[in-house]
Design an enzyme around this catalytic site. Sequence first.
Site, PDB file in Angstrom:
ATOM      1  N   LYS A  22      12.944   0.165  33.664  1.00 25.43           N
ATOM      2  CA  LYS A  22      11.664  -0.563  33.706  1.00 25.43           C
ATOM      3  C   LYS A  22      11.625  -1.489  34.921  1.00 25.43           C
ATOM      4  CE  LYS A  22      10.993  -4.451  31.153  1.00 25.43           C
ATOM      5  NZ  LYS A  22      10.478  -5.580  31.950  1.00 25.43           N
ATOM      6  N   ASN A  23      12.718  -2.217  35.153  1.00 26.19           N
ATOM      7  CA  ASN A  23      12.687  -3.239  36.199  1.00 26.19           C
ATOM      8  C   ASN A  23      12.736  -2.662  37.614  1.00 26.19           C
ATOM      9  OD1 ASN A  23      12.447  -5.154  34.266  1.00 26.19           O
ATOM     10  ND2 ASN A  23      14.478  -6.064  34.548  1.00 26.19           N
ATOM     11  N   CYS A 126       7.288 -12.748  29.214  1.00 22.46           N
ATOM     12  CA  CYS A 126       8.136 -13.224  28.119  1.00 22.46           C
ATOM     13  C   CYS A 126       8.232 -14.741  28.129  1.00 22.46           C
ATOM     14  CB  CYS A 126       9.559 -12.677  28.294  1.00 22.46           C
ATOM     15  SG  CYS A 126       9.742 -10.973  27.809  1.00 22.46           S
ATOM     16  N   ARG A 131       9.843 -20.170  34.175  1.00 20.99           N
ATOM     17  CA  ARG A 131       9.678 -19.033  35.100  1.00 20.99           C
ATOM     18  C   ARG A 131       8.599 -19.284  36.154  1.00 20.99           C
ATOM     19  NH1 ARG A 131      10.286 -13.409  31.990  1.00 20.99           N
ATOM     20  NH2 ARG A 131      11.563 -12.874  33.762  1.00 20.99           N
ATOM     21  N   ASP A 316      19.743 -10.222  30.697  1.00 22.94           N
ATOM     22  CA  ASP A 316      18.968  -9.318  29.845  1.00 22.94           C
ATOM     23  C   ASP A 316      19.822  -8.635  28.771  1.00 22.94           C
ATOM     24  OD1 ASP A 316      16.663  -9.941  31.151  1.00 22.94           O
ATOM     25  OD2 ASP A 316      16.516  -8.083  32.304  1.00 22.94           O
ATOM     26  N   ARG A 408       7.419  -2.770  25.037  1.00 22.58           N
ATOM     27  CA  ARG A 408       7.315  -3.124  26.454  1.00 22.58           C
ATOM     28  C   ARG A 408       8.517  -2.604  27.235  1.00 22.58           C
ATOM     29  NH1 ARG A 408       7.405  -8.915  27.447  1.00 22.58           N
ATOM     30  NH2 ARG A 408       7.547  -8.025  29.505  1.00 22.58           N
TER      31      ARG A 408
HETATM   32  C1  UD1 Z   1      13.830 -10.326  36.660  1.00 16.12           C
HETATM   33  C2  UD1 Z   1      13.772  -9.277  35.578  1.00 16.12           C
HETATM   34  C3  UD1 Z   1      14.215  -9.871  34.255  1.00 16.12           C
HETATM   35  C4  UD1 Z   1      15.588 -10.522  34.405  1.00 16.12           C
HETATM   36  C5  UD1 Z   1      15.619 -11.481  35.578  1.00 16.12           C
HETATM   37  C6  UD1 Z   1      17.003 -12.024  35.873  1.00 16.12           C
HETATM   38  C7  UD1 Z   1      12.023  -7.760  36.254  1.00 16.12           C
HETATM   39  C8  UD1 Z   1      10.662  -7.212  36.000  1.00 16.12           C
HETATM   40  N1  UD1 Z   1      12.427  -8.767  35.474  1.00 16.12           N
HETATM   41  O1  UD1 Z   1      12.933 -11.355  36.272  1.00 16.12           O
HETATM   42  O2  UD1 Z   1      14.267  -8.819  33.291  1.00 16.12           O
HETATM   43  O3  UD1 Z   1      15.880 -11.257  33.221  1.00 16.12           O
HETATM   44  O4  UD1 Z   1      15.153 -10.824  36.775  1.00 16.12           O
HETATM   45  O5  UD1 Z   1      17.887 -10.996  36.109  1.00 16.12           O
HETATM   46  O6  UD1 Z   1      12.742  -7.286  37.107  1.00 16.12           O
HETATM   47  N2  UD1 Z   1      12.833 -18.962  39.637  1.00 16.12           N
HETATM   48  C9  UD1 Z   1      12.336 -20.102  40.195  1.00 16.12           C
HETATM   49  N3  UD1 Z   1      11.300 -20.002  41.073  1.00 16.12           N
HETATM   50  C10 UD1 Z   1      10.748 -18.799  41.409  1.00 16.12           C
HETATM   51  C11 UD1 Z   1      11.280 -17.626  40.834  1.00 16.12           C
HETATM   52  C12 UD1 Z   1      12.333 -17.733  39.951  1.00 16.12           C
HETATM   53  O7  UD1 Z   1      12.809 -21.205  39.903  1.00 16.12           O
HETATM   54  O8  UD1 Z   1       9.807 -18.788  42.205  1.00 16.12           O
HETATM   55  C13 UD1 Z   1      13.953 -19.068  38.665  1.00 16.12           C
HETATM   56  C14 UD1 Z   1      13.584 -18.562  37.278  1.00 16.12           C
HETATM   57  O9  UD1 Z   1      12.919 -19.540  36.519  1.00 16.12           O
HETATM   58  C15 UD1 Z   1      14.940 -18.211  36.723  1.00 16.12           C
HETATM   59  C16 UD1 Z   1      15.704 -17.711  37.954  1.00 16.12           C
HETATM   60  O10 UD1 Z   1      15.006 -18.214  39.088  1.00 16.12           O
HETATM   61  O11 UD1 Z   1      15.571 -19.358  36.228  1.00 16.12           O
HETATM   62  C17 UD1 Z   1      15.801 -16.208  38.069  1.00 16.12           C
HETATM   63  O12 UD1 Z   1      14.495 -15.651  38.025  1.00 16.12           O
HETATM   64  P1  UD1 Z   1      14.191 -14.246  38.683  1.00 16.12           P
HETATM   65  O13 UD1 Z   1      15.485 -13.661  39.160  1.00 16.12           O
HETATM   66  O14 UD1 Z   1      13.111 -14.391  39.695  1.00 16.12           O
HETATM   67  O15 UD1 Z   1      13.695 -13.393  37.437  1.00 16.12           O
HETATM   68  P2  UD1 Z   1      12.456 -12.409  37.366  1.00 16.12           P
HETATM   69  O16 UD1 Z   1      12.318 -11.680  38.655  1.00 16.12           O
HETATM   70  O17 UD1 Z   1      11.292 -13.104  36.801  1.00 16.12           O
END
Ligand code: UD1
Length: 430
Positions: A22-23, A126, A131, A316, A408
């Site tokens: 999915k990701n 989620c 986030r 995850d 999902r």
């Molecule tokens: C992706 C995955 C999710 C997985 C996560 C971590 C997808 C669709 N989703 O989520 O399943 O759990 O990676 O492996 O691929 N953060 C900030 N600012 C930002 C962006 C992120 O502070 O602008 C923080 C987030 O709050 C979190 C951390 O960085 O604490 C990691 O987030 P991120 O790696 O971006 O996760 P996602 O891409 O949302």
Amino acid sequence: MDRIRIVGGNRLNGTIPISGAKNAALPLMIAALLTEETLILDNVPRLADVAQLQRILGNHGVDIMSAGKRSGDHEYQGQTLHISAANIIDTTAPYELVSRMRASFWVIAPLLARMREARVSLPGGCAIGTRPVDLLIMALEKLGARIAIDGGYVIASAPGGLTGAEVEFPKVTVSGTHVALMAATLAKGTTIITNAACEPEIADVADCLNKMGARISGAGTPRILIEGVGGLGGARHTVLPDRIETGTYAMAVAMTGGEVLLRGARPELLQAALDVLTEAGAVITPNNEGIRVARNGAGINPVTVSTAPFPGFPTDLQAQFMALMTRAKGASHITETIFENRFMHVQELARFGARIHLDGETATIDGIETLRGAPVMATDLRASVSLVIAGLAAEGETIVNRVYHLDRGFEHLEKKLSSCGAFIERISER
Ligand code: UD1
């Protein structure tokens, strides 16, 4: 709303085919916005999140054709999508669509890179912590975009196009890396992303972008170099297998006992999790068909784990591993370092009788011999499946509510598990 009913106690034996990730599928579909030509994606999982992204892309004017099954396809074969963004008619991604799935916010990158403007609602998804998207916005600004936030929308523009730059992330972010990578492919000049996320899905997207004509090197490492090109073309790409689905079923087998071949799984995508499962007492044997997971006779050992960006233990799989540890022979500790507030499954696991104590980012789990089935529900995807794992091993009946979270992210969950001997069924209600 649908529910899942499980009667626990059966061991799992058989074969589970692993679906496309999915990701990876989501950002790959989004990458189709970068070109006028058709991007063909094979092995796309049939998931609610994929269908939702199809609606979002459709709203931008993208045509998506889903090829039907072919003779010789097996029952769980992923779908092939032909995605054509020849005419982007709308660069706005509205709240009603984006608020349902966080990853849909990433359309901002290709829209901005190709159309030089985008208006995208701040995301939902989620409920696991705040986030934010500050780092995604930082990356786009570094590449020369002008960004304003108005009425819940991020309004981005780059009238003269984006320009290559150095983008250094202060923390590892998958979303930030995807966005910077996609945006930089069409920027003028060279972009260097440092402290990039190394998740295999990033490398998979970069592979596909390179087939489309992008010039990316280093994806899958913390330093990615992108030389911008004038335009991208069509390509054909197969989505890599889902390492989180793989890890989830591996944990289910470790929980119930038995022996299952996870067909098509690739061990290098989740080595940290496989090592932890081995420590917990599972026998993991990669072979040329996939990964064989077994636990016969031996009990479950307690293991202490911290989540970390790839190649560490994935956040995850944290909830699923906690479910497993509820039956370990002793105390284990799980520390969540990626998302705050990703412990909503703790109170639901307690309904099975699990003994879990939370202290900040760390959960201490005192294993017990027998879980007892219960009605449960969860508010996020991975937490929901941890309840399924607990239910498979619990005595008696478990009802998992709010099944839409499972839909999902897990394709044919009940079918895959019941084909290996689990008693699990969906109760549909209208
Ligand atoms: C992706 C995955 C999710 C997985 C996560 C971590 C997808 C669709 N989703 O989520 O399943 O759990 O990676 O492996 O691929 N953060 C900030 N600012 C930002 C962006 C992120 O502070 O602008 C923080 C987030 O709050 C979190 C951390 O960085 O604490 C990691 O987030 P991120 O790696 O971006 O996760 P996602 O891409 O949302």
